[in-house]
Design a protein around this motif. Structure first.
Motif, PDB file in Angstrom:
ATOM      1  N   TYR A  26      33.565  12.303  41.086  1.00  0.00           N
ATOM      2  CA  TYR A  26      32.780  13.484  40.779  1.00  0.00           C
ATOM      3  C   TYR A  26      32.641  13.614  39.267  1.00  0.00           C
ATOM      4  O   TYR A  26      33.337  12.956  38.497  1.00  0.00           O
ATOM      5  N   GLY A  27      31.732  14.495  38.872  1.00  0.00           N
ATOM      6  CA  GLY A  27      31.600  14.847  37.468  1.00  0.00           C
ATOM      7  C   GLY A  27      31.832  16.338  37.319  1.00  0.00           C
ATOM      8  O   GLY A  27      31.335  17.142  38.115  1.00  0.00           O
ATOM      9  N   SER A  28      32.614  16.711  36.323  1.00  0.00           N
ATOM     10  CA  SER A  28      32.868  18.121  36.048  1.00  0.00           C
ATOM     11  C   SER A  28      32.146  18.495  34.757  1.00  0.00           C
ATOM     12  O   SER A  28      32.570  18.115  33.669  1.00  0.00           O
ATOM     13  N   GLY A  29      31.039  19.212  34.890  1.00  0.00           N
ATOM     14  CA  GLY A  29      30.281  19.635  33.723  1.00  0.00           C
ATOM     15  C   GLY A  29      30.858  20.909  33.139  1.00  0.00           C
ATOM     16  O   GLY A  29      31.254  21.823  33.876  1.00  0.00           O
ATOM     17  N   VAL A  30      30.929  20.982  31.819  1.00  0.00           N
ATOM     18  CA  VAL A  30      31.457  22.179  31.156  1.00  0.00           C
ATOM     19  C   VAL A  30      30.517  22.619  30.037  1.00  0.00           C
ATOM     20  O   VAL A  30      29.865  21.795  29.392  1.00  0.00           O
ATOM     21  N   ALA A  31      30.461  23.925  29.855  1.00  0.00           N
ATOM     22  CA  ALA A  31      29.857  24.523  28.666  1.00  0.00           C
ATOM     23  C   ALA A  31      31.009  25.135  27.884  1.00  0.00           C
ATOM     24  O   ALA A  31      31.807  25.891  28.453  1.00  0.00           O
ATOM     25  N   ALA A  32      31.120  24.786  26.611  1.00  0.00           N
ATOM     26  CA  ALA A  32      32.265  25.219  25.811  1.00  0.00           C
ATOM     27  C   ALA A  32      31.805  25.760  24.469  1.00  0.00           C
ATOM     28  O   ALA A  32      30.693  25.471  24.008  1.00  0.00           O
ATOM     29  N   VAL A  67      37.119  27.316  24.038  1.00  0.00           N
ATOM     30  CA  VAL A  67      37.144  28.046  25.307  1.00  0.00           C
ATOM     31  C   VAL A  67      36.070  27.476  26.223  1.00  0.00           C
ATOM     32  O   VAL A  67      35.094  26.878  25.778  1.00  0.00           O
ATOM     33  N   VAL A  68      36.261  27.687  27.527  1.00  0.00           N
ATOM     34  CA  VAL A  68      35.290  27.273  28.539  1.00  0.00           C
ATOM     35  C   VAL A  68      34.409  28.465  28.876  1.00  0.00           C
ATOM     36  O   VAL A  68      34.903  29.552  29.165  1.00  0.00           O
ATOM     37  N   LEU A  69      33.090  28.260  28.830  1.00  0.00           N
ATOM     38  CA  LEU A  69      32.152  29.322  29.167  1.00  0.00           C
ATOM     39  C   LEU A  69      31.611  29.186  30.587  1.00  0.00           C
ATOM     40  O   LEU A  69      31.262  30.180  31.217  1.00  0.00           O
ATOM     41  N   ALA A  70      31.527  27.963  31.081  1.00  0.00           N
ATOM     42  CA  ALA A  70      31.007  27.726  32.425  1.00  0.00           C
ATOM     43  C   ALA A  70      31.417  26.343  32.881  1.00  0.00           C
ATOM     44  O   ALA A  70      31.750  25.471  32.049  1.00  0.00           O
ATOM     45  N   GLU A  71      31.419  26.137  34.194  1.00  0.00           N
ATOM     46  CA  GLU A  71      31.741  24.814  34.747  1.00  0.00           C
ATOM     47  C   GLU A  71      30.925  24.596  36.012  1.00  0.00           C
ATOM     48  O   GLU A  71      30.528  25.541  36.694  1.00  0.00           O
ATOM     49  N   TYR A  72      30.687  23.315  36.313  1.00  0.00           N
ATOM     50  CA  TYR A  72      29.877  22.963  37.484  1.00  0.00           C
ATOM     51  C   TYR A  72      30.232  21.542  37.896  1.00  0.00           C
ATOM     52  O   TYR A  72      30.316  20.644  37.036  1.00  0.00           O
ATOM     53  N   THR A  73      30.465  21.330  39.183  1.00  0.00           N
ATOM     54  CA  THR A  73      30.903  20.027  39.678  1.00  0.00           C
ATOM     55  C   THR A  73      29.859  19.442  40.619  1.00  0.00           C
ATOM     56  O   THR A  73      29.323  20.138  41.477  1.00  0.00           O
ATOM     57  N   LEU A  74      29.588  18.151  40.434  1.00  0.00           N
ATOM     58  CA  LEU A  74      28.653  17.411  41.280  1.00  0.00           C
ATOM     59  C   LEU A  74      29.245  16.039  41.604  1.00  0.00           C
ATOM     60  O   LEU A  74      30.157  15.574  40.909  1.00  0.00           O
ATOM     61  N   LEU A  86      26.282  21.710  13.616  1.00  0.00           N
ATOM     62  CA  LEU A  86      26.190  22.062  15.031  1.00  0.00           C
ATOM     63  C   LEU A  86      26.572  20.883  15.915  1.00  0.00           C
ATOM     64  O   LEU A  86      27.253  21.042  16.933  1.00  0.00           O
ATOM     65  N   ALA A  87      26.121  19.684  15.540  1.00  0.00           N
ATOM     66  CA  ALA A  87      26.438  18.494  16.337  1.00  0.00           C
ATOM     67  C   ALA A  87      27.946  18.251  16.382  1.00  0.00           C
ATOM     68  O   ALA A  87      28.478  17.764  17.387  1.00  0.00           O
ATOM     69  N   ASN A  88      28.640  18.588  15.291  1.00  0.00           N
ATOM     70  CA  ASN A  88      30.093  18.399  15.267  1.00  0.00           C
ATOM     71  C   ASN A  88      30.804  19.275  16.292  1.00  0.00           C
ATOM     72  O   ASN A  88      31.934  18.976  16.693  1.00  0.00           O
ATOM     73  N   GLN A  89      30.153  20.372  16.702  1.00  0.00           N
ATOM     74  CA  GLN A  89      30.787  21.261  17.673  1.00  0.00           C
ATOM     75  C   GLN A  89      30.810  20.676  19.080  1.00  0.00           C
ATOM     76  O   GLN A  89      31.417  21.248  19.986  1.00  0.00           O
ATOM     77  N   ARG A  90      30.135  19.525  19.258  1.00  0.00           N
ATOM     78  CA  ARG A  90      30.238  18.839  20.553  1.00  0.00           C
ATOM     79  C   ARG A  90      31.681  18.468  20.872  1.00  0.00           C
ATOM     80  O   ARG A  90      32.053  18.334  22.044  1.00  0.00           O
ATOM     81  N   THR A  91      32.488  18.296  19.845  1.00  0.00           N
ATOM     82  CA  THR A  91      33.876  17.895  20.068  1.00  0.00           C
ATOM     83  C   THR A  91      34.675  18.961  20.807  1.00  0.00           C
ATOM     84  O   THR A  91      35.757  18.664  21.322  1.00  0.00           O
ATOM     85  N   SER A  92      34.159  20.205  20.864  1.00  0.00           N
ATOM     86  CA  SER A  92      34.869  21.240  21.617  1.00  0.00           C
ATOM     87  C   SER A  92      34.968  20.847  23.088  1.00  0.00           C
ATOM     88  O   SER A  92      36.001  21.081  23.737  1.00  0.00           O
ATOM     89  N   CYS A  93      33.908  20.247  23.622  1.00  0.00           N
ATOM     90  CA  CYS A  93      33.945  19.778  25.017  1.00  0.00           C
ATOM     91  C   CYS A  93      34.976  18.675  25.197  1.00  0.00           C
ATOM     92  O   CYS A  93      35.686  18.622  26.207  1.00  0.00           O
ATOM     93  N   GLU A  94      35.070  17.788  24.221  1.00  0.00           N
ATOM     94  CA  GLU A  94      36.037  16.696  24.314  1.00  0.00           C
ATOM     95  C   GLU A  94      37.465  17.238  24.321  1.00  0.00           C
ATOM     96  O   GLU A  94      38.331  16.743  25.050  1.00  0.00           O
TER      97      GLU A  94
END
Length: 442
Positions: free
Chosen positions: A214-220, A229-236, A382-390
């Motif tokens: 599965y994949g666990s999608g997150v918005a952070a 912090v996690v703002l949203a999650e969705y699994t497919l 802004l692109a550097n903030q992608r690391t929050s998801c990591e």
């Protein structure tokens, strides 16, 4: 309910609960959650005439404990609770009283079976879990100024608990996407990573790392002071592309924050015009690199008007609804429209008498995608903030999200949501501690 026994009366058991460090730790942990969400859900369920078994709050607490303690197997969870019966009292289980037992109840009979716990995990209401996660976001917004101004999106891979993921076990249909593993028929085959390996003769050969899962999608979101912090999650299932997660994650994020994010950041898998559209509509940008697999964009003027191969601005004619869902603008050859000017061109289309025609995405997001300057300090910040998801993915991995020991999609989804609730509770604890220190300094 506080029981009594031949060993300890109620006052003694109350004192034990008050002084037990494990009980106190979980009382503190659960105090960060908004249990009114659970109470409202319970009331709605009762009003429909549905029977109530063990209190839903007790079930949620043991599953959150499972994540927090790293108990990946249900049998481990059950053993842990039997070894700490005071938790069963404090969590609000319907106790099977037994005055001869040390704590006044039969722990083995009170605690549901391993099968029941597994089924309860699968049957947890998704709306309840999502509501509990959203309540942690609401609490974090109150503690962290400006949270959610920029939101990062990413997907974490999850290995299904099937033999097809064991490289030491040969399976005849291990890489057949139409195959359904008996261990977990809900999981799907997908590509985790694709790389080019150089061969001895200098050529390259593509190597794909595939997995069933599965994949666990997150918005952070992240801030330098308070962290991630996690703002949203969705699994497919894992055969879905990363950008498929965007719309449901974005909707959940807006609902939880109560505002629209200004900026968005993600990797090149999210390089789609409608992702940029969300930011453009609210005065922000989507800091996303262009996907190397997309076709080469036409040359544009600074206002987005395309340039023909001779470098001339093409002429806009009319707009129309494109089949891909966006408003398109048609541009024609400047030598032929609005009327021929007598100049010639060697382009094959001009020779045919039609001239070049370009139908371009004329939505704000479509324009931002091709005109965005990806070298500016703002874009890079802004692109550097992608690391929050990591970093969120790293925390989730430590909590066991990568290899869940369950065998159906619903249980995987529920464990994922519970994992992100734990991460947000920790973030909320951290934020409140920081704010207390800041107030003491003033």
């Amino acid at each position: 309910m506080i029981p009594a026994s031949s060993h300890f009366d109620q006052s003694t058991i109350t004192a034990l609960l008050h002084h037990d460090p494990l009980v106190q730790r979980y009382r503190t942990f659960f105090s960060f959650l908004d249990w009114s969400v659970v109470e409202e859900w319970q009331q709605r369920r009762s009003s429909r005439g549905r029977p109530v078994e063990q209190p839903i709050s007790a079930s949620l607490k043991i599953f959150l404990l499972r994540i927090q303690e790293g108990l990946i197997y249900t049998q481990q969870l059950r053993k842990f609770l039997l070894e700490h019966p005071l938790l069963m009292i404090d969590f609000g289980f319907d106790l099977v009283l037994d005055s001869h037992a040390p704590y006044g109840f039969d722990a083995e009979k009170t605690l549901p079976s391993r099968q029941w716990i597994g089924e309860k995990l699968r049957a947890l209401d998704r709306s309840l879990l999502q509501g509990l996660l959203a309540s942690t976001v609401t609490a974090l917004v109150q503690e962290i100024p400006g949270l959610g101004e920029t939101v990062a999106f990413n997907v974490k891979h999850i290995y299904a608990w099937v033999k097809e993921n064991n490289p030491r076990v040969f399976t005849e249909k291990g890489h057949d996407k139409h195959h359904r593993p008996t261990g977990d028929p809900d999981c799907r085959l997908g590509v985790k990573r694709s790389t080019n390996q150089e061969q001895p003769d200098g050529s390259t050969k593509e190597k794909k790392e595939v997995l069933w899962g599965y994949g666990s999608g997150v918005a952070a979101a992240t801030t330098p002071t308070y962290g991630d912090v996690v703002l949203a999650e969705y699994t497919l299932p894992f055969n879905e592309g990363d950008v498929t997660y965007f719309e449901p994650l974005y909707r959940q994020t807006v609902a939880a924050l109560g505002i629209f994010p200004t900026n968005i950041t993600a990797d090149a898998a999210y390089d789609a015009w409608y992702v940029y559209q969300k930011a453009a509509l609210h005065g922000g940008i989507a800091a996303i690199p262009l996907n190397a697999h997309t076709t080469h964009a036409s040359s544009r003027a600074t206002d987005g008007v395309p340039l023909c191969e001779k470098g001339l601005r093409m002429v806009p004619t009319f707009q129309f609804a494109h089949t891909n869902g966006y408003q398109a603008q048609r541009f024609r050859c400047p030598l032929l429209h609005p009327q021929p000017d007598g100049q010639t061109c060697e382009h094959p289309q001009f020779v045919k008498g039609k001239g070049c025609v370009k139908d371009l995405n004329w939505e704000l997001g479509g324009l931002q995608r091709v005109l965005l300057d990806r070298t500016t300090p703002l874009y890079r910040a802004l692109a550097n903030q992608r690391t929050s998801c990591e970093r969120i993915n790293s925390q989730a991995k430590e909590l066991g999200i990568e290899r869940p020991k369950v065998r159906n999609a619903q249980s995987v989804k529920n464990l994922n949501t519970l994992t992100y609730i734990v991460i947000n509770v920790r973030a909320l604890n951290r934020a409140k501690s920081i704010n207390r220190r800041l107030l003491q300094m003033n």
